[in-house]
Scaffold this motif. Structure first.
Motif, mmCIF file in Angstrom:
data_model
loop_
_atom_site.group_PDB
_atom_site.id
_atom_site.type_symbol
_atom_site.label_atom_id
_atom_site.label_comp_id
_atom_site.label_asym_id
_atom_site.label_seq_id
_atom_site.Cartn_x
_atom_site.Cartn_y
_atom_site.Cartn_z
ATOM 1 N N LEU A 39 41.123 85.062 36.320
ATOM 2 C CA LEU A 39 39.673 85.214 36.418
ATOM 3 C C LEU A 39 39.377 86.483 37.201
ATOM 4 O O LEU A 39 39.876 86.662 38.318
ATOM 5 C CB LEU A 39 39.063 83.998 37.132
ATOM 6 C CG LEU A 39 37.539 84.020 37.325
ATOM 7 C CD1 LEU A 39 36.810 83.997 35.984
ATOM 8 C CD2 LEU A 39 37.089 82.830 38.190
ATOM 9 N N ILE A 40 38.588 87.373 36.594
ATOM 10 C CA ILE A 40 38.216 88.623 37.246
ATOM 11 C C ILE A 40 36.807 88.447 37.816
ATOM 12 O O ILE A 40 35.834 88.326 37.074
ATOM 13 C CB ILE A 40 38.223 89.807 36.261
ATOM 14 C CG1 ILE A 40 39.506 89.817 35.431
ATOM 15 C CG2 ILE A 40 38.017 91.111 37.016
ATOM 16 C CD1 ILE A 40 40.773 90.051 36.188
ATOM 17 N N ASP A 41 36.700 88.410 39.136
ATOM 18 C CA ASP A 41 35.483 88.167 39.906
ATOM 19 C C ASP A 41 35.058 86.691 39.809
ATOM 20 O O ASP A 41 35.485 85.966 38.898
ATOM 21 C CB ASP A 41 34.348 89.112 39.519
ATOM 22 C CG ASP A 41 34.551 90.514 40.101
ATOM 23 O OD1 ASP A 41 35.355 90.653 41.039
ATOM 24 O OD2 ASP A 41 33.898 91.462 39.614
ATOM 25 N N THR A 42 34.186 86.282 40.756
ATOM 26 C CA THR A 42 33.954 84.834 40.912
ATOM 27 C C THR A 42 32.510 84.381 40.767
ATOM 28 O O THR A 42 32.266 83.180 40.625
ATOM 29 C CB THR A 42 34.421 84.378 42.315
ATOM 30 O OG1 THR A 42 33.522 84.890 43.312
ATOM 31 C CG2 THR A 42 35.836 84.835 42.610
ATOM 32 N N GLY A 43 31.534 85.296 40.862
ATOM 33 C CA GLY A 43 30.156 84.859 40.969
ATOM 34 C C GLY A 43 29.859 84.379 42.393
ATOM 35 O O GLY A 43 30.730 84.381 43.271
ATOM 36 N N MET A 44 28.587 83.983 42.616
ATOM 37 C CA MET A 44 28.185 83.493 43.936
ATOM 38 C C MET A 44 28.529 82.015 44.101
ATOM 39 O O MET A 44 28.719 81.290 43.117
ATOM 40 C CB MET A 44 26.677 83.677 44.135
ATOM 41 C CG MET A 44 26.277 85.060 44.583
ATOM 42 S SD MET A 44 24.548 85.090 45.086
ATOM 43 C CE MET A 44 24.362 86.834 45.468
ATOM 44 N N HIS A 45 28.556 81.581 45.345
ATOM 45 C CA HIS A 45 28.864 80.188 45.643
ATOM 46 C C HIS A 45 27.578 79.356 45.590
ATOM 47 O O HIS A 45 26.958 79.046 46.603
ATOM 48 C CB HIS A 45 29.507 80.089 47.033
ATOM 49 C CG HIS A 45 29.926 78.706 47.387
ATOM 50 N ND1 HIS A 45 29.279 77.941 48.330
ATOM 51 C CD2 HIS A 45 30.918 77.928 46.904
ATOM 52 C CE1 HIS A 45 29.857 76.773 48.422
ATOM 53 N NE2 HIS A 45 30.857 76.731 47.574
ATOM 54 N N SER A 46 27.161 79.043 44.360
ATOM 55 C CA SER A 46 26.007 78.167 44.155
ATOM 56 C C SER A 46 26.415 77.047 43.203
ATOM 57 O O SER A 46 27.343 77.212 42.399
ATOM 58 C CB SER A 46 24.822 78.952 43.564
ATOM 59 O OG SER A 46 25.089 79.305 42.224
ATOM 60 N N GLU A 47 25.716 75.921 43.280
ATOM 61 C CA GLU A 47 26.034 74.799 42.389
ATOM 62 C C GLU A 47 25.886 75.217 40.935
ATOM 63 O O GLU A 47 26.696 74.854 40.077
ATOM 64 C CB GLU A 47 25.124 73.619 42.705
ATOM 65 C CG GLU A 47 25.417 72.945 44.034
ATOM 66 C CD GLU A 47 24.560 71.703 44.240
ATOM 67 O OE1 GLU A 47 23.879 71.293 43.274
ATOM 68 O OE2 GLU A 47 24.557 71.156 45.357
ATOM 69 N N ASP A 48 24.836 75.983 40.640
ATOM 70 C CA ASP A 48 24.570 76.409 39.267
ATOM 71 C C ASP A 48 25.702 77.292 38.742
ATOM 72 O O ASP A 48 26.190 77.120 37.608
ATOM 73 C CB ASP A 48 23.231 77.174 39.255
ATOM 74 C CG ASP A 48 22.685 77.346 37.856
ATOM 75 O OD1 ASP A 48 23.218 76.720 36.919
ATOM 76 O OD2 ASP A 48 21.724 78.119 37.692
ATOM 77 N N SER A 49 26.157 78.237 39.564
ATOM 78 C CA SER A 49 27.204 79.151 39.126
ATOM 79 C C SER A 49 28.524 78.415 38.898
ATOM 80 O O SER A 49 29.215 78.642 37.894
ATOM 81 C CB SER A 49 27.383 80.262 40.169
ATOM 82 O OG SER A 49 28.406 81.142 39.778
ATOM 83 N N ILE A 50 28.882 77.533 39.822
ATOM 84 C CA ILE A 50 30.160 76.816 39.692
ATOM 85 C C ILE A 50 30.133 75.867 38.496
ATOM 86 O O ILE A 50 31.106 75.764 37.745
ATOM 87 C CB ILE A 50 30.466 76.067 41.005
ATOM 88 C CG1 ILE A 50 30.776 77.098 42.108
ATOM 89 C CG2 ILE A 50 31.642 75.108 40.829
ATOM 90 C CD1 ILE A 50 30.920 76.492 43.480
ATOM 91 N N ALA A 51 28.998 75.204 38.277
ATOM 92 C CA ALA A 51 28.882 74.320 37.111
ATOM 93 C C ALA A 51 28.980 75.118 35.814
ATOM 94 O O ALA A 51 29.599 74.667 34.837
ATOM 95 C CB ALA A 51 27.556 73.559 37.171
ATOM 96 N N THR A 52 28.383 76.310 35.795
ATOM 97 C CA THR A 52 28.457 77.156 34.597
ATOM 98 C C THR A 52 29.888 77.583 34.325
ATOM 99 O O THR A 52 30.361 77.570 33.183
ATOM 100 C CB THR A 52 27.554 78.386 34.764
ATOM 101 O OG1 THR A 52 26.220 77.956 35.006
ATOM 102 C CG2 THR A 52 27.580 79.263 33.523
ATOM 103 N N LEU A 53 30.606 77.964 35.379
ATOM 104 C CA LEU A 53 32.008 78.354 35.195
ATOM 105 C C LEU A 53 32.828 77.195 34.633
ATOM 106 O O LEU A 53 33.603 77.371 33.681
ATOM 107 C CB LEU A 53 32.604 78.813 36.531
ATOM 108 C CG LEU A 53 34.100 79.124 36.465
ATOM 109 C CD1 LEU A 53 34.344 80.442 35.731
ATOM 110 C CD2 LEU A 53 34.743 79.158 37.836
ATOM 111 N N LYS A 54 32.650 75.999 35.185
ATOM 112 C CA LYS A 54 33.426 74.846 34.706
ATOM 113 C C LYS A 54 33.124 74.551 33.239
ATOM 114 O O LYS A 54 34.030 74.223 32.455
ATOM 115 C CB LYS A 54 33.120 73.624 35.577
ATOM 116 C CG LYS A 54 33.714 73.705 36.982
ATOM 117 C CD LYS A 54 33.357 72.469 37.799
ATOM 118 C CE LYS A 54 33.992 72.520 39.187
ATOM 119 N NZ LYS A 54 33.606 71.343 40.019
ATOM 120 N N ALA A 55 31.858 74.687 32.854
ATOM 121 C CA ALA A 55 31.490 74.446 31.452
ATOM 122 C C ALA A 55 32.149 75.485 30.544
ATOM 123 O O ALA A 55 32.603 75.173 29.433
ATOM 124 C CB ALA A 55 29.971 74.487 31.302
#
Length: 326
Positions: A39-55
């Motif tokens: 994974l190149i870069d991570t996004g911000m630590h928000s519930e929305d961002s992490i849920a989007t990544l998992k999806a």
């Protein structure tokens, strides 16, 4: 939740992760070779961002534990802010240029540094006297920035392998001291972070603690990347594009124009970086504090390059810094 992912090159996927501020999207990238993913870069630590990544991972058929490497372009919150959570999710090893590590630690501080406050005031930024109103990055980002210290330093010219797929590290200082882009020579694909954006130019500023001439570094980095043979550019913000040399030249020309504007603004009488920034960026004293702070730091980057070129002179009196035409 709807996932947002598309394959932009064979085995390379672009993911659109939400941000709670403008720009509203950051692109991160999944790279695959055989049974290994990165994974190149991570996004911000928000519930929305992490849920989007998992999806996105579920849609593309990537078990989180198949991600063996988290490789990041630089330390900013939208690129490295969720690195701790993603490390816990995947068990991957984390890669970042060592020049970024000190900034990672600083970004989490909620206490204004006295030397930073003195620096801001010396350049004319009107700050509140109250400690509660003084700027500190930890207060601004809060839980959106939850990084982890990297295990592997990234150095210019080295190769990192995802399966048997080679990723070459291209150090591009300017936006940050340790900003890196990632080149895939077999695919002629170039992941550029914030260095080479298709529609906007990244912020380049002078901050307390240096470096002292980041705009010169940034312009040198724009020349450097033009030597690569690239067919597809993958930016952190905006759409993918092809002609990296044309865009790099546009960005260089933009800064040449801005340098002339700022040099012209120093003629007549000495002015602080803050005073010049209000004029150049069309801000007022009522603008949000982070807007005119960023404008002042970017103005300083141009003033310092002009100073090193002998076109303006820096004058310091009674802890106040001004600039005048040389």
């Amino acid at each position: 939740m709807e996932s947002k992912i598309r394959e932009v090159a064979a085995g390379i996927y672009q993911l659109y992760l939400p941000l709670p501020m403008r720009p509203s999207i950051v692109n991160v990238y999944l790279v695959r070779d055989q049974d290994e993913w990165a994974l190149i870069d991570t996004g911000m630590h928000s519930e929305d961002s992490i849920a989007t990544l998992k999806a996105c991972l579920e849609e593309v058929g990537c078990p989180p534990t198949s991600i063996r490497k988290l490789i990041c372009t630089h330390h900013h919150a939208d690129h490295f802010g969720a690195s701790r959570a993603h490390k816990e999710l995947t068990g991957a090893e984390v890669y970042l240029n060592p020049l970024e590590v000190a900034r990672v630690e600083r970004m989490q501080s909620s206490t204004p540094m006295p030397e930073a406050i003195a620096f801001f005031r010396s350049h004319g930024i009107p700050l509140p006297e109250s400690g509660d109103g003084l700027p500190a990055p930890g207060r601004y980002f809060g839980t959106l920035y939850a990084p982890i210290l990297p295990e592997h330093p990234l150095h210019d010219g080295e190769s990192v392998y995802i399966g048997s797929r080679e990723l070459q590290v291209v150090w591009t200082p300017g936006h940050t001291s340790g900003h890196c882009c990632f080149y895939f020579p077999q695919d002629k694909v170039f992941i550029v972070g914030d260095h080479l954006l298709p529609k906007i130019t990244p912020h380049v500023g002078v901050y307390p603690g240096g470096p002292d001439n980041p705009l010169q570094d940034f312009l040198h980095s724009q020349v450097k990347v033009q030597k690569l043979d690239v067919e597809l550019v993958l930016p952190a913000h905006g759409a993918v594009f092809k002609d990296h040399r044309h865009r790099a030249q546009q960005i260089i020309q933009h800064h040449k124009y801005r340098l002339q504007e700022i040099q012209d603004a120093t003629k007549g009488h000495p002015r602080s970086a803050y005073e010049i920034s209000l004029e150049i960026f069309n801000l007022s004293k009522e603008s949000p504090i982070f807007h005119f702070m960023a404008a002042t730091f970017e103005t300083l980057a141009h003033l310092h390059l002009l100073m090193y070129d002998g076109k303006v002179k820096r004058v310091e009196e009674d802890s106040k810094v001004t600039f005048a035409a040389a």
